[in-house]
Motif scaffolding. Structure first.
Motif, PDB file in Angstrom:
ATOM      1  N   ARG A  24      10.131 -12.808   8.921  1.00 29.25           N
ATOM      2  CA  ARG A  24       9.409 -13.880   8.146  1.00 29.25           C
ATOM      3  C   ARG A  24       9.394 -13.607   6.494  1.00 29.25           C
ATOM      4  O   ARG A  24       9.499 -14.352   5.886  1.00 29.25           O
ATOM      5  CB  ARG A  24       7.837 -13.930   8.424  1.00 29.25           C
ATOM      6  N   ALA A  25       9.223 -12.313   6.202  1.00 27.41           N
ATOM      7  CA  ALA A  25       9.423 -11.800   4.886  1.00 27.41           C
ATOM      8  C   ALA A  25      10.750 -12.134   4.361  1.00 27.41           C
ATOM      9  O   ALA A  25      10.846 -12.711   3.191  1.00 27.41           O
ATOM     10  CB  ALA A  25       9.081 -10.339   4.700  1.00 27.41           C
ATOM     11  N   ALA A  26      11.651 -11.843   5.180  1.00 25.09           N
ATOM     12  CA  ALA A  26      13.257 -12.247   4.666  1.00 25.09           C
ATOM     13  C   ALA A  26      13.410 -13.686   4.461  1.00 25.09           C
ATOM     14  O   ALA A  26      13.893 -14.342   3.536  1.00 25.09           O
ATOM     15  CB  ALA A  26      14.177 -11.679   5.683  1.00 25.09           C
ATOM     16  N   MET A  27      12.817 -14.409   5.368  1.00 24.23           N
ATOM     17  CA  MET A  27      12.830 -16.118   5.118  1.00 24.23           C
ATOM     18  C   MET A  27      12.064 -16.441   3.797  1.00 24.23           C
ATOM     19  O   MET A  27      12.570 -17.211   3.089  1.00 24.23           O
ATOM     20  CB  MET A  27      12.335 -16.564   6.357  1.00 24.23           C
ATOM     21  N   ALA A  28      11.020 -15.674   3.622  1.00 18.90           N
ATOM     22  CA  ALA A  28      10.188 -16.197   2.378  1.00 18.90           C
ATOM     23  C   ALA A  28      10.938 -15.844   1.419  1.00 18.90           C
ATOM     24  O   ALA A  28      10.731 -16.454   0.278  1.00 18.90           O
ATOM     25  CB  ALA A  28       8.612 -15.644   2.559  1.00 18.90           C
ATOM     26  N   ALA A  29      11.700 -14.734   1.208  1.00 21.16           N
ATOM     27  CA  ALA A  29      12.463 -14.246   0.027  1.00 21.16           C
ATOM     28  C   ALA A  29      13.641 -14.749  -0.207  1.00 21.16           C
ATOM     29  O   ALA A  29      14.284 -14.512  -1.278  1.00 21.16           O
ATOM     30  CB  ALA A  29      12.440 -12.657  -0.067  1.00 21.16           C
ATOM     31  N   ALA A  30      14.139 -15.849   0.570  1.00 22.71           N
ATOM     32  CA  ALA A  30      15.565 -16.247   0.582  1.00 22.71           C
ATOM     33  C   ALA A  30      15.748 -17.042  -0.478  1.00 22.71           C
ATOM     34  O   ALA A  30      15.097 -17.818  -1.111  1.00 22.71           O
ATOM     35  CB  ALA A  30      15.781 -16.952   1.786  1.00 22.71           C
ATOM     36  N   GLU A  31      17.011 -16.669  -1.249  1.00 17.17           N
ATOM     37  CA  GLU A  31      17.432 -17.392  -2.245  1.00 17.17           C
ATOM     38  C   GLU A  31      18.188 -18.642  -1.706  1.00 17.17           C
ATOM     39  O   GLU A  31      18.968 -18.560  -0.784  1.00 17.17           O
ATOM     40  CB  GLU A  31      18.698 -16.630  -2.973  1.00 17.17           C
ATOM     41  N   VAL A  32      17.831 -20.007  -2.258  1.00 19.48           N
ATOM     42  CA  VAL A  32      18.329 -21.114  -1.601  1.00 19.48           C
ATOM     43  C   VAL A  32      18.829 -21.842  -2.690  1.00 19.48           C
ATOM     44  O   VAL A  32      18.803 -21.992  -3.676  1.00 19.48           O
ATOM     45  CB  VAL A  32      17.217 -21.716  -0.869  1.00 19.48           C
ATOM     46  N   GLY A  33      19.583 -22.939  -2.182  1.00 19.51           N
ATOM     47  CA  GLY A  33      20.365 -24.093  -2.853  1.00 19.51           C
ATOM     48  C   GLY A  33      20.364 -25.150  -1.782  1.00 19.51           C
ATOM     49  O   GLY A  33      20.339 -25.009  -0.724  1.00 19.51           O
ATOM     50  N   ASP A  34      21.398 -26.388  -2.505  1.00 18.47           N
ATOM     51  CA  ASP A  34      21.655 -27.212  -1.549  1.00 18.47           C
ATOM     52  C   ASP A  34      22.776 -27.082  -0.787  1.00 18.47           C
ATOM     53  O   ASP A  34      24.001 -26.966  -1.128  1.00 18.47           O
ATOM     54  CB  ASP A  34      21.699 -28.656  -2.378  1.00 18.47           C
ATOM     55  N   ASP A  35      22.652 -26.933   0.529  1.00 19.18           N
ATOM     56  CA  ASP A  35      23.816 -26.464   1.317  1.00 19.18           C
ATOM     57  C   ASP A  35      24.789 -27.458   1.695  1.00 19.18           C
ATOM     58  O   ASP A  35      26.177 -27.443   1.803  1.00 19.18           O
ATOM     59  CB  ASP A  35      23.427 -25.849   2.772  1.00 19.18           C
ATOM     60  N   LEU A  36      24.150 -28.766   1.289  1.00 19.13           N
ATOM     61  CA  LEU A  36      25.283 -30.015   1.774  1.00 19.13           C
ATOM     62  C   LEU A  36      26.314 -29.975   0.718  1.00 19.13           C
ATOM     63  O   LEU A  36      27.301 -30.524   0.726  1.00 19.13           O
ATOM     64  CB  LEU A  36      24.350 -31.453   1.673  1.00 19.13           C
ATOM     65  N   ARG A 230      29.671 -32.152  11.202  1.00 22.25           N
ATOM     66  CA  ARG A 230      28.489 -31.780  11.250  1.00 22.25           C
ATOM     67  C   ARG A 230      27.386 -32.776  10.560  1.00 22.25           C
ATOM     68  O   ARG A 230      26.286 -33.040  11.110  1.00 22.25           O
ATOM     69  CB  ARG A 230      28.136 -30.298  10.429  1.00 22.25           C
ATOM     70  N   HIS A 231      27.775 -33.175   9.414  1.00 21.44           N
ATOM     71  CA  HIS A 231      27.048 -34.190   8.588  1.00 21.44           C
ATOM     72  C   HIS A 231      26.947 -35.395   9.416  1.00 21.44           C
ATOM     73  O   HIS A 231      25.854 -36.354   9.538  1.00 21.44           O
ATOM     74  CB  HIS A 231      27.840 -34.661   7.239  1.00 21.44           C
ATOM     75  N   GLY A 232      28.067 -36.087  10.052  1.00 21.78           N
ATOM     76  CA  GLY A 232      27.792 -37.230  10.716  1.00 21.78           C
ATOM     77  C   GLY A 232      27.051 -37.124  12.183  1.00 21.78           C
ATOM     78  O   GLY A 232      26.492 -38.145  12.513  1.00 21.78           O
ATOM     79  N   MET A 233      26.730 -35.915  12.481  1.00 19.38           N
ATOM     80  CA  MET A 233      26.000 -35.569  13.649  1.00 19.38           C
ATOM     81  C   MET A 233      24.612 -35.385  13.359  1.00 19.38           C
ATOM     82  O   MET A 233      23.588 -35.158  14.002  1.00 19.38           O
ATOM     83  CB  MET A 233      26.454 -34.311  14.431  1.00 19.38           C
ATOM     84  N   GLY A 234      24.446 -35.373  12.057  1.00 26.02           N
ATOM     85  CA  GLY A 234      22.893 -35.223  11.271  1.00 26.02           C
ATOM     86  C   GLY A 234      22.468 -33.792  11.088  1.00 26.02           C
ATOM     87  O   GLY A 234      21.557 -33.449  10.786  1.00 26.02           O
ATOM     88  N   GLY A 235      23.521 -32.847  11.111  1.00 23.69           N
ATOM     89  CA  GLY A 235      23.384 -31.646  10.838  1.00 23.69           C
ATOM     90  C   GLY A 235      23.406 -31.044   9.308  1.00 23.69           C
ATOM     91  O   GLY A 235      23.395 -29.700   9.285  1.00 23.69           O
ATOM     92  N   GLY A 236      23.663 -32.064   8.584  1.00 21.06           N
ATOM     93  CA  GLY A 236      23.730 -31.618   7.048  1.00 21.06           C
ATOM     94  C   GLY A 236      22.247 -31.173   6.606  1.00 21.06           C
ATOM     95  O   GLY A 236      21.485 -32.193   6.354  1.00 21.06           O
ATOM     96  N   MET A 237      21.955 -30.064   6.331  1.00 22.16           N
ATOM     97  CA  MET A 237      20.874 -29.422   5.814  1.00 22.16           C
ATOM     98  C   MET A 237      21.049 -29.211   4.426  1.00 22.16           C
ATOM     99  O   MET A 237      22.040 -29.023   3.693  1.00 22.16           O
ATOM    100  CB  MET A 237      20.390 -28.226   6.592  1.00 22.16           C
ATOM    101  N   ARG A 238      19.637 -29.186   3.839  1.00 24.80           N
ATOM    102  CA  ARG A 238      19.666 -28.881   2.204  1.00 24.80           C
ATOM    103  C   ARG A 238      19.394 -27.222   2.103  1.00 24.80           C
ATOM    104  O   ARG A 238      20.196 -26.695   2.184  1.00 24.80           O
ATOM    105  CB  ARG A 238      18.501 -29.574   1.657  1.00 24.80           C
ATOM    106  N   GLN A 239      18.108 -27.104   1.645  1.00 24.31           N
ATOM    107  CA  GLN A 239      17.938 -25.486   1.186  1.00 24.31           C
ATOM    108  C   GLN A 239      17.629 -24.805   2.755  1.00 24.31           C
ATOM    109  O   GLN A 239      16.665 -24.186   2.998  1.00 24.31           O
ATOM    110  CB  GLN A 239      16.375 -25.387   0.465  1.00 24.31           C
ATOM    111  N   SER A 240      18.635 -24.735   3.417  1.00 24.30           N
ATOM    112  CA  SER A 240      18.730 -24.062   4.844  1.00 24.30           C
ATOM    113  C   SER A 240      18.960 -22.449   4.696  1.00 24.30           C
ATOM    114  O   SER A 240      18.900 -22.019   5.903  1.00 24.30           O
ATOM    115  CB  SER A 240      19.708 -24.727   5.678  1.00 24.30           C
ATOM    116  N   GLY A 241      18.756 -22.016   3.517  1.00 23.30           N
ATOM    117  CA  GLY A 241      18.828 -20.649   3.491  1.00 23.30           C
ATOM    118  C   GLY A 241      17.877 -20.013   4.062  1.00 23.30           C
ATOM    119  O   GLY A 241      17.820 -18.675   4.404  1.00 23.30           O
TER     120      GLY A 241
END
Length: 375
Positions: A24-36, A230-241
């Motif tokens: 959980r700590a690793a998730m909270a500290a994750a650096e993120v951006g728009d994965d799409l 992946r995008h066509g199947m609805g799997g395009g995620m944003r800040q999924s980091g």
């Protein structure tokens, strides 16, 4: 409805685990951006690390193993073309008919003992195809094989399959949802398994304890198309980091400990076998128990705080994982022995019914409550 409380032992699947404080700590500290847009650095780090581990040139983070498998199959097999796989493969039995529904893929199956696909089995099934006959395009193997009870595809068999398919111009996809268990059980490295397939899907929530996600390993040349699928199947995620960070933590901390789950599976199997039940010897973390009236046994076990499943009317399934340690497994064993005896699954075939069964269940509940107070 949530069946779990502090004393529940949940052996329904290795997907029921919950992130611990470190994850959980690793998730909270994750650096993120728009994965799409390809701009999430943590997702890229997970993809690059997993690709390097298995020896692939590219990787794609997906929300689920089903999506990873279906993207891979559509990359390798076109609409109206044929995929060859085991008759009990996860991609057929548990993925909602997706090969046909979304890929227009025809499947041809083999009945593989213990789910282990061999070159010998394939040789009599794959079709070269011509102007009048549909030809096979790819072969799918599953590591470990879920419905066979977590069985391991041996490296030698996989290499023989690879040699056969290469000679016929066929591709190989490996559904490696529980490949971590295969690695722990066989001592085979990730790179060795990776060398036997054109694409490989690995799960981060089975065995490794991440809350969600799989990684599809593939060639760099197929990555752009895989991203579009992946995008066509609805799997395009944003800040999924935030999710990818859990996967990175799991790769660092949870791969080697998978062997503990196998120890606990053997503990359960040995205890049940010693009590007169027919148990398939577990190769990894899945225990299958022969139990006529399995549905009733599952329901009674749940009343005692032990959650298991019945994949068919005559089988009870237990799956060990990082949230069920030795103490929890021993408690589950005590409950399951009593419940299976009451429902007539033992070698003696005796069925305990009526007041006597209820008296034993009440006594067991009292013992459990007393042990919880003592703990």
């Amino acid at each position: 409805m949530n069946h779990r409380n502090a004393t529940t032992v949940d052996l329904r699947s290795d997907t029921v685990t919950r992130p611990g404080p470190g994850m959980r700590a690793a998730m909270a500290a994750a650096e993120v951006g728009d994965d799409l847009f390809g701009e999430d650095p943590t997702v890229r780090a997970l993809e690059e690390r997993t690709a390097a581990l298995f020896g692939f040139s590219a990787a794609l983070f997906t929300p689920s193993g089903v999506m990873a498998n279906q993207i891979a199959l559509q990359l390798l097999v076109g609409p109206g073309e044929e995929l060859v796989c085991d008759a009990e493969a996860h991609v057929l039995a548990h993925e909602e008919g997706s090969p046909a529904r979304y890929g227009g893929i025809q499947t041809r199956t083999v009945a593989a003992p213990r789910g282990v696909i061999t070159a010998e089995l394939l040789a009599g099934v794959v079709r070269r195809g011509n102007a009048y006959t549909l030809g096979s395009r790819a072969v799918e193997v599953e590591q470990t094989h879920t419905r066979a009870g977590g069985t391991v595809q041996p490296l030698a068999a996989l290499r023989e399959v690879r040699e056969l398919t290469a000679g016929l111009g066929l591709a190989v996809h490996m559904d490696g949802a529980r490949i971590w268990n295969a690695m722990a059980a066989s001592g085979t490295s990730a790179a060795q398994y990776g060398s036997t397939a054109d694409s490989l899907a690995v799960c981060l929530s089975k065995g490794l304890g991440a809350p969600v996600g799989s990684v599809l390993l593939l060639s760099e040349e197929n990555l752009a198309r895989a991203r579009k699928l992946r995008h066509g199947m609805g799997g395009g995620m944003r800040q999924s980091g935030i999710l990818a960070a859990a996967g990175l933590y799991a790769l660092t901390h949870h791969v080697e400990r998978v062997a503990e789950d196998h120890d606990h599976a053997r503990l359960l199997a040995r205890g049940l076998r010693d009590s007169g039940f027919s148990v398939r010897p577990p190769e990894t973390n899945i225990v299958l128990v022969e139990a006529p009236g399995a549905g009733e046994a599952v329901a009674r076990a749940a009343e005692e705080g032990v959650l298991v499943t019945a994949p068919d009317p005559g089988t009870v399934r237990l799956v060990t994982h990082l949230d069920a340690g030795e103490k929890q497994c021993r408690r589950a064993l005590e409950v399951l022995i009593a419940v299976l005896t009451e429902t007539g699954a033992g070698a003696s075939g005796l069925r305990a019914r009526g007041p006597a069964a209820h008296e034993r269940r009440d006594a067991r509940r009292t013992r459990t409550q007393e042990s919880e107070v003592a703990a």
